[in-house]
Design an enzyme around this catalytic site. Sequence first.
Site, short mmCIF file in Angstrom:
data_model
loop_
_atom_site.label_atom_id
_atom_site.label_comp_id
_atom_site.label_asym_id
_atom_site.label_seq_id
_atom_site.Cartn_x
_atom_site.Cartn_y
_atom_site.Cartn_z
N CYS A 261 7.78 47.44 75.99
CA CYS A 261 8.46 47.86 74.77
C CYS A 261 9.75 47.11 74.46
CB CYS A 261 8.76 49.35 74.85
SG CYS A 261 7.30 50.32 75.19
C1 UGA Z 1 11.50 52.16 76.48
C2 UGA Z 1 12.54 53.11 75.88
O1 UGA Z 1 13.47 53.49 76.88
C3 UGA Z 1 11.85 54.36 75.31
O2 UGA Z 1 12.81 55.18 74.68
C4 UGA Z 1 10.80 53.92 74.29
O3 UGA Z 1 10.10 55.02 73.73
C5 UGA Z 1 9.80 53.02 74.97
O4 UGA Z 1 10.51 51.88 75.50
C6 UGA Z 1 8.78 52.59 73.96
O5 UGA Z 1 9.13 51.90 73.01
O6 UGA Z 1 7.62 53.04 74.04
P1 UGA Z 1 10.19 52.00 78.80
O7 UGA Z 1 9.63 50.70 78.31
O8 UGA Z 1 9.26 52.97 79.41
O9 UGA Z 1 10.91 52.80 77.60
O10 UGA Z 1 11.27 51.62 79.89
P2 UGA Z 1 12.83 51.88 80.12
O11 UGA Z 1 13.01 53.05 80.97
O12 UGA Z 1 13.56 51.81 78.84
O13 UGA Z 1 13.20 50.58 80.98
C7 UGA Z 1 13.01 49.28 80.43
C8 UGA Z 1 13.52 48.22 81.38
O14 UGA Z 1 14.94 48.22 81.41
C9 UGA Z 1 13.06 48.35 82.83
O15 UGA Z 1 12.65 47.09 83.30
C10 UGA Z 1 14.31 48.82 83.57
O16 UGA Z 1 14.34 48.39 84.90
C11 UGA Z 1 15.39 48.13 82.75
N1 UGA Z 1 16.71 48.82 82.84
C12 UGA Z 1 16.86 50.08 82.37
C13 UGA Z 1 17.79 48.15 83.40
O17 UGA Z 1 17.68 46.99 83.82
N2 UGA Z 1 19.00 48.79 83.46
C14 UGA Z 1 19.17 50.04 82.99
O18 UGA Z 1 20.31 50.55 83.08
C15 UGA Z 1 18.08 50.71 82.44
#
Ligand code: UGA
Length: 416
Positions: A261
């Site tokens: 996403c």
């Molecule tokens: C993301 C959004 O958070 C959701 O709100 C949204 O609905 C979803 O995309 C979507 O469009 O369907 P998601 O892809 O499941 O959700 O993953 P996240 O939890 O957002 O994490 C994304 C990436 O960011 C991961 O690789 C995680 O490791 C990284 N991340 C996250 C960081 O590097 N640092 C952080 O502080 C948080």
Amino acid sequence: MKISVIGAGYVGLISSVCFAKLGHDVVLIDIDEEKLAVIANKEVLPIYEEGLQELLEEVHIETSSDYDKTIESDVIFICVGTTADENGAIFSEYLINAAGKIAEVLKKQRGYCVIAVKSTVGPGMTENLLIPLLEKSGKKAGKGFGVCMSPEFLQEGRGIYHFMNPSRIIIGEYDRKSGDTLERLHQGLKAPVMRTNLRTAEMIKLASNSFLATKISFINEIGNICKQLGIDTYDVARGMGMDDRIGHKFLNAGIGFGGSCLPKDLRILISGAREVGYQPDLLQDVSTLNETQALKPVELLKKHITLKGATVGILGVAFKPGTDDIRDSRAIKIAEVLLARGATVKAYDPLALDYFIKTFPKVTRATREEVMDCDAVMILTEWEEFKELDYRGKIVIDGRRIEKAREARIYEGVCW
Ligand code: UGA
């Protein structure tokens, strides 16, 4: 209400079981009959989502590959997967197919059916691409059928929880009657509802994910500076987050964001901006920094060992903990570079190893212990179990801030 959901991927499947749990009649449509059989027989699903299997076993949903099953529906949700290439161009074939088949159904429908888009689409796509396809039914949007764009905000791994406890329900509506129907459908959920037009709803989704991406790249940039200055980025983030305008969430510095996403939505927004003649420099930098950040562990390791001929162990290949998804996982890029530089790569992950080894047959599937015995260890996903390992005597490059790993003989945090 009678609901149909087109597409049995993460979003479609979660939406189906959750709407069924809320008491609606749900038909789930997909072209993949094998996948449907697994769902219909309530067998073990090929994807991991907390609570999904249990809910699937509890509720009743009808599955079919026949769009005619949607004829009685009050609402048809389009949840087919969308991907975007490196330039942000959306692969819209699934959307186009689904809209074409729904148009056939609309010809036979007698009631007022709302077509609601949940798939992520580029700015203006619902109006410019989907409505004309649906109007091939001979009916007019807003008169013969309704249209909404209602983006989802589910976080993978915790999708069921987020569906049942949403931060907000965004309803982009073409016509008031459609918006009313969708609002009624969500009545069982406690969350603020915002009604708006189609384009705004599309943009809320893209802008939300791009903001989260920006927050991550921002803290990674701060981290890269802090590392040079000998400052602990995590202390900085903690101090920043105490300001509730900033908040603590999404300030975990590391090797950047992956998944299906954030990277994709950012690319779609960048491309959408360029199409209307605007150069989105900030968003482009967020994306560029994310790509260079992924290579930091390799740069750091080179300071300590020669990659050619070395065996490097990877802890974690999922794009984040709690999922078996490796789409756009940072581990992909890192494994590619390590292999290209002549290293042998061994990988371990509690859930995502099967998919990873399929993609990278040159990477050796390993146990945690085998990874820990390699010449060096890279931590690329912050699984809980990695907090318990014995890192003493090892060379560790930490991409996700596992405190315990600091006990290693040589420890390098990517940006702290
Ligand atoms: C993301 C959004 O958070 C959701 O709100 C949204 O609905 C979803 O995309 C979507 O469009 O369907 P998601 O892809 O499941 O959700 O993953 P996240 O939890 O957002 O994490 C994304 C990436 O960011 C991961 O690789 C995680 O490791 C990284 N991340 C996250 C960081 O590097 N640092 C952080 O502080 C948080």
